[in-house]
Design a protein around this motif. Structure first.
Motif, PDB file in Angstrom:
ATOM      1  N   ASP A   1      10.108  20.607  92.323  1.00 31.04           N
ATOM      2  CA  ASP A   1      10.695  19.298  92.013  1.00 31.04           C
ATOM      3  C   ASP A   1      11.174  18.596  93.280  1.00 31.04           C
ATOM      4  OD1 ASP A   1      12.277  20.379  88.882  1.00 31.04           O
ATOM      5  OD2 ASP A   1      10.215  19.769  89.351  1.00 31.04           O
ATOM      6  N   THR A   2      11.718  19.391  94.185  1.00 31.55           N
ATOM      7  CA  THR A   2      12.240  18.825  95.434  1.00 31.55           C
ATOM      8  C   THR A   2      11.115  18.206  96.256  1.00 31.55           C
ATOM      9  OG1 THR A   2      14.034  20.444  95.510  1.00 31.55           O
ATOM     10  CG2 THR A   2      13.468  19.346  97.580  1.00 31.55           C
TER      11      THR A   2
ATOM     12  N   SER B   1      20.034  13.911  90.620  1.00 28.74           N
ATOM     13  CA  SER B   1      19.570  14.914  89.669  1.00 28.74           C
ATOM     14  C   SER B   1      19.140  16.203  90.384  1.00 28.74           C
ATOM     15  CB  SER B   1      18.408  14.346  88.854  1.00 28.74           C
ATOM     16  OG  SER B   1      17.896  15.318  87.984  1.00 28.74           O
ATOM     17  N   ILE B   2      18.348  16.085  91.437  1.00 28.31           N
ATOM     18  CA  ILE B   2      17.895  17.290  92.157  1.00 28.31           C
ATOM     19  C   ILE B   2      19.062  17.931  92.905  1.00 28.31           C
ATOM     20  CG2 ILE B   2      17.118  16.147  94.278  1.00 28.31           C
ATOM     21  CD1 ILE B   2      15.274  18.981  92.465  1.00 28.31           C
TER      22      ILE B   2
ATOM     23  N   ALA C   1      12.680  24.579  91.239  1.00 24.09           N
ATOM     24  CA  ALA C   1      13.508  23.555  91.909  1.00 24.09           C
ATOM     25  C   ALA C   1      12.843  23.075  93.194  1.00 24.09           C
ATOM     26  CB  ALA C   1      14.895  24.118  92.197  1.00 24.09           C
TER      27      ALA C   1
ATOM     28  N   GLN D   1      23.591  23.956  90.826  1.00 22.76           N
ATOM     29  CA  GLN D   1      23.799  24.875  89.707  1.00 22.76           C
ATOM     30  C   GLN D   1      23.046  26.201  89.859  1.00 22.76           C
ATOM     31  OE1 GLN D   1      22.897  22.688  86.106  1.00 22.76           O
ATOM     32  NE2 GLN D   1      24.187  20.994  86.796  1.00 22.76           N
ATOM     33  N   LEU D   2      22.199  26.287  90.853  1.00 18.32           N
ATOM     34  CA  LEU D   2      21.412  27.528  91.027  1.00 18.32           C
ATOM     35  C   LEU D   2      22.242  28.643  91.657  1.00 18.32           C
ATOM     36  CD1 LEU D   2      17.972  26.110  92.183  1.00 18.32           C
ATOM     37  CD2 LEU D   2      18.412  27.462  90.143  1.00 18.32           C
TER      38      LEU D   2
ATOM     39  N   SER E   1      22.091  18.010  91.782  1.00 22.83           N
ATOM     40  CA  SER E   1      22.781  18.745  90.729  1.00 22.83           C
ATOM     41  C   SER E   1      22.050  20.036  90.395  1.00 22.83           C
ATOM     42  CB  SER E   1      22.886  17.849  89.483  1.00 22.83           C
ATOM     43  OG  SER E   1      23.446  18.563  88.407  1.00 22.83           O
ATOM     44  N   THR E   2      20.724  19.971  90.327  1.00 24.74           N
ATOM     45  CA  THR E   2      19.925  21.179  90.051  1.00 24.74           C
ATOM     46  C   THR E   2      20.222  22.267  91.062  1.00 24.74           C
ATOM     47  OG1 THR E   2      18.132  19.898  89.048  1.00 24.74           O
ATOM     48  CG2 THR E   2      17.579  22.085  89.905  1.00 24.74           C
ATOM     49  N   TRP E   3      20.170  21.925  92.328  1.00 28.85           N
ATOM     50  CA  TRP E   3      20.436  22.923  93.376  1.00 28.85           C
ATOM     51  C   TRP E   3      21.884  23.406  93.346  1.00 28.85           C
ATOM     52  CZ3 TRP E   3      17.133  25.804  95.830  1.00 28.85           C
ATOM     53  CH2 TRP E   3      15.818  25.349  95.980  1.00 28.85           C
TER      54      TRP E   3
END
Lengths: 122, 125
Positions: free
Chosen positions: B94-95, B117-118, B91, B124-125, B120-122
Motif C-alpha cells: 500500500d505504501t 490513512s497509511i 502495508a 498500528q502495526l 495510521s496503518t503503520w
C-alpha cells in the motif's frame, strides 16, 4: 578547507557538496563506507562529514577503522543524523565523532561553522 | 529552505525518491517469496531511512513520517534477522502505491497527497 563527504544518498551528496563548494571549500565524495575509507587515506581531508546508515560499511565501521589508524584518527569526523537517530549519534560519539549535523533540518550557517571550526582545529 | 532552493532541488529529490520507492517495491516482491530475506529487509530499511531524511528536508513531512515508521519497524527486523509478517508486507504494498501517487502529486502540484490513512496503518502495526 578540504572536506570528504561520505554519504550513500545521491540527493544529500549533491546537495551538501554544492552548498559547501559555494563557500569555496574543496569537496571530495564517497558513496559508501568502503569507498570513504579508501578516499580518506588518499585525500587526507581536513574534515569528514559521515553518514551513519549506509550499505557495505556503515558509519560506525568507518569510525572504528579510522580510530585504529594513528594518522587518520586525528581527522575530525562530523556525523549526519536524522530524526529518530539520537542513540546512533551517541554511539558515533563514543567511536570518535566530534559532532553531528541533523541533515533533515538544513542550517547552512551551522554546517559551515562546524566544518570550519573543526577543520582548523585539526 | 527558500522557495528558490526547493525548486532547485525538487527534480533531484523526485529522481532519488522514486528510485527508493522502486527499490522498496522490488524488495517487497522478494519478501513475498521469502519473508526472511535479509537483503530485502536491509534494502527496505536503508531506502526508508534515506527517503525519510530527504523528504523531511524538502518539507514533505507526511512521506517523511511514513518512512520513519517503516524505518522503526525494520530496524529490529534487520538486527534480529527476523521474518516479515504478511501484515507488514501488505502495508508495504500500500505504501508503494500511495508513495508513487504522492511523487506524481509533488511533481505536478508541489504537494503531497493526504497520507493519514497509511500513517495510521503503520502506527498500528
Amino acid at each position: 578547507m578540504k572536506v570528504l563527504l561520505i554519504e550513500d544518498d545521491t540527493f544529500f551528496r549533491e546537495f551538501y557538496s554544492s552548498k559547501l563548494q559555494q563557500t569555496g571549500m574543496e569537496v571530495e565524495m564517497a558513496a559508501d563506507g568502503e569507498e570513504g575509507l579508501a578516499k580518506v587515506a588518499k585525500v587526507k581531508p581536513d574534515v569528514i562529514l559521515l553518514d551513519i546508515i549506509m550499505p557495505k560499511k556503515d558509519g560506525f565501521e568507518v569510525l572504528q577503522s579510522l580510530s585504529e589508524s594513528p594518522s587518520l584518527k586525528k581527522i575530525p569526523v562530523i556525523v549526519f543524523s536524522t530524526l529518530g537517530q539520537d542513540s546512533d549519534v551517541e554511539k558515533a560519539k563514543k567511536l570518535g565523532a566530534v559532532d553531528y549535523i541533523n541533515k533533515s533540518f538544513f542550517d547552512f550557517d551551522k554546517l559551515k561553522s562546524k566544518v570550519v571550526a573543526f577543520g582548523k582545529g585539526k | 529552505m527558500t522557495d528558490i532552493d526547493l525548486s532547485s532541488y525538487k527534480a533531484l529529490y523526485l529522481q532519488t525518491a522514486r528510485q527508493y520507492v522502486s527499490d522498496i517495491r522490488q524488495a517487497v516482491e522478494a519478501l513475498k517469496l521469502n519473508p526472511s530475506d535479509d537483503s530485502a529487509i536491509t534494502k527496505i530499511y536503508i531506502s526508508a531511512h534515506s527517503l525519510k531524511s530527504q523528504s523531511i528536508m524538502m518539507g514533505f513531512t507526511q512521506i517523511g513520517q511514513v518512512c520513519m515508521l517503516i524505518e522503526a519497524k525494520f530496524k529490529p527486523l534487520r538486527e534480529q534477522q527476523s521474518t516479515v509478517s504478511p501484515a507488514i508486507i501488505a502495508a508495504l504494498n500500500d505504501t508503494v502505491t500511495v508513495a508513487t501517487v504522492t511523487m506524481d502529486s509533488i511533481e505536478k502540484d508541489n504537494k503531497e497527497q493526504d497520507l493519514s490513512s497509511i500513517i495510521s496503518t503503520w502506527g498500528q502495526l
